[in-house]
Scaffold this motif. Structure first.
Motif: not given
Ligand code: ADP
Ligand code: ZN
Length: 218
Positions: A2-6
Protein backbone atom coordinates in the motif's frame (compact mmCIF):
# COMPACT_ATOMS: atom_id res chain seq x y z
CA UNK A 1 1.93 -3.12 -0.99
CA UNK A 2 0.00 0.00 0.00
CA UNK A 3 1.60 3.23 -1.21
CA UNK A 4 0.27 6.75 -0.62
CA UNK A 5 1.09 9.72 -2.83
CA UNK A 6 1.18 13.00 -0.95
CA UNK A 7 2.07 16.49 -2.10
CA UNK A 8 0.26 19.70 -2.93
CA UNK A 9 -1.65 20.18 -6.17
CA UNK A 10 0.60 20.52 -9.16
CA UNK A 11 3.59 18.67 -7.68
CA UNK A 12 3.10 15.82 -10.15
CA UNK A 13 1.49 13.24 -7.86
CA UNK A 14 -0.62 11.74 -10.62
CA UNK A 15 2.30 11.51 -13.02
CA UNK A 16 4.60 9.89 -10.48
CA UNK A 17 1.91 7.47 -9.32
CA UNK A 18 1.19 6.55 -12.94
CA UNK A 19 4.82 5.68 -13.68
CA UNK A 20 5.20 3.65 -10.49
CA UNK A 21 1.96 1.83 -11.30
CA UNK A 22 3.05 0.98 -14.85
CA UNK A 23 6.38 -0.38 -13.65
CA UNK A 24 5.21 -2.37 -10.63
CA UNK A 25 1.75 -3.56 -11.67
CA UNK A 26 0.24 -2.00 -8.54
CA UNK A 27 -3.00 -0.22 -9.47
CA UNK A 28 -3.31 3.52 -8.96
CA UNK A 29 -6.45 5.06 -7.52
CA UNK A 30 -6.98 8.80 -7.74
CA UNK A 31 -9.93 9.92 -5.65
CA UNK A 32 -10.14 13.11 -7.74
CA UNK A 33 -10.44 11.02 -10.93
CA UNK A 34 -13.14 8.84 -9.39
CA UNK A 35 -15.12 11.93 -8.40
CA UNK A 36 -14.72 13.49 -11.84
CA UNK A 37 -15.84 10.28 -13.54
CA UNK A 38 -18.94 10.19 -11.34
CA UNK A 39 -19.67 13.85 -12.04
CA UNK A 40 -19.38 13.25 -15.77
CA UNK A 41 -21.74 10.26 -15.56
CA UNK A 42 -24.09 12.20 -13.25
CA UNK A 43 -24.25 9.39 -10.68
CA UNK A 44 -25.75 10.22 -7.24
CA UNK A 45 -22.21 10.23 -5.81
CA UNK A 46 -21.12 12.61 -8.57
CA UNK A 47 -24.00 15.02 -8.09
CA UNK A 48 -23.30 15.20 -4.38
CA UNK A 49 -19.50 15.55 -4.77
CA UNK A 50 -19.78 18.24 -7.43
CA UNK A 51 -21.19 20.75 -4.97
CA UNK A 52 -17.95 20.66 -2.99
CA UNK A 53 -15.45 20.20 -5.80
CA UNK A 54 -16.62 23.05 -8.00
CA UNK A 55 -15.96 25.51 -5.18
CA UNK A 56 -12.56 23.99 -4.37
CA UNK A 57 -13.67 22.38 -1.10
CA UNK A 58 -13.06 18.84 0.16
CA UNK A 59 -15.77 16.24 -0.29
CA UNK A 60 -17.02 15.16 3.19
CA UNK A 61 -15.70 11.94 4.75
CA UNK A 62 -19.17 10.33 4.75
CA UNK A 63 -18.90 10.21 0.98
CA UNK A 64 -15.17 9.77 0.50
CA UNK A 65 -14.36 7.01 3.05
CA UNK A 66 -16.95 4.42 1.88
CA UNK A 67 -15.91 5.05 -1.71
CA UNK A 68 -12.24 4.38 -0.97
CA UNK A 69 -13.11 1.36 1.19
CA UNK A 70 -15.02 -0.17 -1.70
CA UNK A 71 -11.97 0.12 -3.92
CA UNK A 72 -9.69 -1.35 -1.24
CA UNK A 73 -11.98 -4.37 -1.06
CA UNK A 74 -12.24 -4.75 -4.82
CA UNK A 75 -10.22 -6.81 -7.26
CA UNK A 76 -8.38 -3.68 -8.32
CA UNK A 77 -6.44 -3.75 -5.05
CA UNK A 78 -5.43 -7.40 -5.17
CA UNK A 79 -1.72 -6.52 -5.65
CA UNK A 80 -1.95 -3.55 -3.32
CA UNK A 81 -2.76 -0.01 -4.34
CA UNK A 82 -1.25 3.41 -4.90
CA UNK A 83 -3.62 5.97 -3.42
CA UNK A 84 -3.34 9.38 -5.03
CA UNK A 85 -5.34 12.11 -3.31
CA UNK A 86 -6.28 10.14 -0.21
CA UNK A 87 -5.91 10.62 2.74
CA UNK A 88 -6.09 14.39 2.70
CA UNK A 89 -6.90 15.05 6.35
CA UNK A 90 -5.68 13.62 9.64
CA UNK A 91 -9.08 12.08 10.22
CA UNK A 92 -8.94 10.31 6.84
CA UNK A 93 -5.42 9.04 7.67
CA UNK A 94 -6.58 7.62 10.99
CA UNK A 95 -9.63 6.01 9.41
CA UNK A 96 -7.49 4.52 6.67
CA UNK A 97 -5.25 2.90 9.31
CA UNK A 98 -8.32 1.40 11.00
CA UNK A 99 -9.72 0.06 7.74
CA UNK A 100 -6.38 -1.49 6.78
CA UNK A 101 -5.81 -2.92 10.23
CA UNK A 102 -9.18 -4.69 10.08
CA UNK A 103 -7.92 -6.32 6.90
CA UNK A 104 -4.49 -7.26 8.27
CA UNK A 105 -2.79 -4.63 6.16
CA UNK A 106 -0.92 -1.38 6.69
CA UNK A 107 0.45 1.59 4.77
CA UNK A 108 3.92 0.56 3.58
CA UNK A 109 5.27 3.72 1.99
CA UNK A 110 4.21 7.37 1.82
CA UNK A 111 5.73 9.43 -0.98
CA UNK A 112 5.66 13.16 -0.33
CA UNK A 113 6.39 15.45 -3.28
CA UNK A 114 7.38 19.05 -2.64
CA UNK A 115 7.60 21.90 -5.12
CA UNK A 116 8.25 25.63 -4.55
CA UNK A 117 4.97 27.56 -4.34
CA UNK A 118 5.61 29.88 -7.32
CA UNK A 119 6.28 26.87 -9.53
CA UNK A 120 3.08 25.18 -8.33
CA UNK A 121 0.75 28.01 -9.40
CA UNK A 122 2.32 28.18 -12.82
CA UNK A 123 2.16 24.42 -13.24
CA UNK A 124 -1.50 24.14 -12.32
CA UNK A 125 -2.50 26.86 -14.74
CA UNK A 126 -0.57 25.15 -17.56
CA UNK A 127 -1.87 21.66 -16.70
CA UNK A 128 -4.13 19.84 -19.16
CA UNK A 129 -5.82 16.47 -18.80
CA UNK A 130 -7.31 13.89 -21.11
CA UNK A 131 -11.00 13.51 -20.16
CA UNK A 132 -11.01 10.06 -21.72
CA UNK A 133 -7.96 8.17 -20.38
CA UNK A 134 -6.92 10.61 -17.58
CA UNK A 135 -3.40 11.15 -18.91
CA UNK A 136 -2.01 14.47 -17.71
CA UNK A 137 0.08 16.97 -19.63
CA UNK A 138 1.67 20.32 -19.12
CA UNK A 139 1.67 22.61 -22.11
CA UNK A 140 5.10 23.95 -21.10
CA UNK A 141 6.94 21.12 -19.34
CA UNK A 142 5.39 18.03 -20.84
CA UNK A 143 3.22 18.80 -23.87
CA UNK A 144 1.59 16.09 -25.97
CA UNK A 145 3.33 15.24 -29.25
CA UNK A 146 0.51 16.81 -31.24
CA UNK A 147 -0.78 20.08 -29.78
CA UNK A 148 -4.09 19.65 -27.95
CA UNK A 149 -4.31 15.89 -28.57
CA UNK A 150 -3.75 13.08 -26.05
CA UNK A 151 -0.71 10.88 -26.92
CA UNK A 152 -2.32 7.83 -25.38
CA UNK A 153 -5.77 7.83 -26.93
CA UNK A 154 -6.12 10.69 -29.43
CA UNK A 155 -8.81 12.59 -27.49
CA UNK A 156 -8.82 16.35 -27.21
CA UNK A 157 -7.13 17.40 -23.96
CA UNK A 158 -8.80 19.97 -21.72
CA UNK A 159 -8.19 22.21 -18.74
CA UNK A 160 -9.97 21.17 -15.54
CA UNK A 161 -12.54 23.70 -14.37
CA UNK A 162 -10.93 23.94 -10.92
CA UNK A 163 -7.51 24.56 -12.53
CA UNK A 164 -8.64 27.52 -14.58
CA UNK A 165 -9.34 30.17 -11.99
CA UNK A 166 -6.75 31.51 -9.60
CA UNK A 167 -9.34 31.61 -6.77
CA UNK A 168 -10.05 27.90 -6.96
CA UNK A 169 -6.34 27.09 -7.18
CA UNK A 170 -5.49 29.27 -4.19
CA UNK A 171 -8.39 27.82 -2.23
CA UNK A 172 -7.06 24.29 -2.78
CA UNK A 173 -3.50 25.24 -1.85
CA UNK A 174 -4.82 26.85 1.32
CA UNK A 175 -6.73 23.70 2.24
CA UNK A 176 -3.63 21.67 1.54
CA UNK A 177 -1.51 23.75 3.90
CA UNK A 178 -3.97 23.59 6.77
CA UNK A 179 -5.51 20.13 6.40
CA UNK A 180 -3.02 17.95 4.58
CA UNK A 181 0.31 19.12 6.01
CA UNK A 182 -0.51 17.47 9.41
CA UNK A 183 -0.99 14.18 7.57
CA UNK A 184 2.62 14.39 6.39
CA UNK A 185 3.72 14.82 10.00
CA UNK A 186 1.61 11.80 11.01
CA UNK A 187 3.41 9.51 8.56
CA UNK A 188 6.80 11.04 9.28
CA UNK A 189 6.35 10.01 12.89
CA UNK A 190 5.60 6.48 11.74
CA UNK A 191 8.91 6.41 9.86
CA UNK A 192 7.40 5.55 6.48
CA UNK A 193 7.67 8.95 4.78
CA UNK A 194 9.86 9.50 1.73
CA UNK A 195 10.06 13.18 0.73
CA UNK A 196 11.21 14.09 -2.77
CA UNK A 197 11.56 17.55 -4.25
CA UNK A 198 10.17 17.94 -7.74
CA UNK A 199 11.31 21.16 -9.33
CA UNK A 200 12.73 22.61 -12.53
CA UNK A 201 14.96 24.67 -10.26
CA UNK A 202 16.99 21.59 -9.36
CA UNK A 203 16.26 19.94 -12.70
CA UNK A 204 14.41 17.08 -11.05
CA UNK A 205 11.02 16.28 -12.48
CA UNK A 206 8.44 13.63 -11.65
CA UNK A 207 9.75 11.17 -14.23
CA UNK A 208 13.15 11.01 -12.51
CA UNK A 209 11.69 10.76 -9.03
CA UNK A 210 9.38 7.96 -10.13
CA UNK A 211 12.22 6.01 -11.75
CA UNK A 212 14.31 6.26 -8.57
CA UNK A 213 11.43 5.01 -6.45
CA UNK A 214 10.72 2.11 -8.82
CA UNK A 215 14.41 1.11 -8.62
CA UNK A 216 14.22 1.05 -4.84
CA UNK A 217 11.01 -0.98 -4.84
CA UNK A 218 12.55 -3.72 -6.96
P1 ADP B 1 -6.20 18.45 -6.73
O1 ADP B 1 -5.32 17.66 -5.83
O2 ADP B 1 -5.45 19.10 -7.85
O3 ADP B 1 -7.14 19.37 -6.05
P2 ADP B 1 -7.69 16.01 -7.21
O4 ADP B 1 -7.97 15.46 -8.56
O5 ADP B 1 -6.82 15.22 -6.32
O6 ADP B 1 -7.12 17.45 -7.50
O7 ADP B 1 -9.07 16.29 -6.45
C1 ADP B 1 -10.04 17.14 -6.99
C2 ADP B 1 -11.06 17.48 -5.92
O8 ADP B 1 -11.70 16.27 -5.49
C3 ADP B 1 -10.47 18.09 -4.66
O9 ADP B 1 -10.31 19.48 -4.76
C4 ADP B 1 -11.53 17.70 -3.63
O10 ADP B 1 -12.66 18.55 -3.73
C5 ADP B 1 -11.97 16.32 -4.09
N1 ADP B 1 -11.21 15.26 -3.40
C6 ADP B 1 -10.26 14.45 -3.94
N2 ADP B 1 -9.76 13.61 -3.01
C7 ADP B 1 -10.40 13.89 -1.84
C8 ADP B 1 -10.33 13.39 -0.51
N3 ADP B 1 -9.45 12.41 -0.15
N4 ADP B 1 -11.15 13.92 0.42
C9 ADP B 1 -12.02 14.90 0.10
N5 ADP B 1 -12.14 15.43 -1.13
C10 ADP B 1 -11.33 14.94 -2.10
ZN1 ZN C 1 -6.23 10.08 -23.50
Amino acid sequence: MIILMMGAQGTGKGTVAGIISKNTGIEQLSTGDVFRKNIKEKTPLGLEAEKYISSGNLVPDEITIPMVTNYLDSDLAKNGIILDGFPRTLSQAQKLDEILEQRGKKVDLVINLTTPREEIIERIMTRRVCPNCKATYNIKLHPPKVEGICDECGSKIIQRKDDSTEEAVNQRLEIYETKTAPVIEYYKNKGILRTEEVSVRINRLGQQVAEDIVKDLK
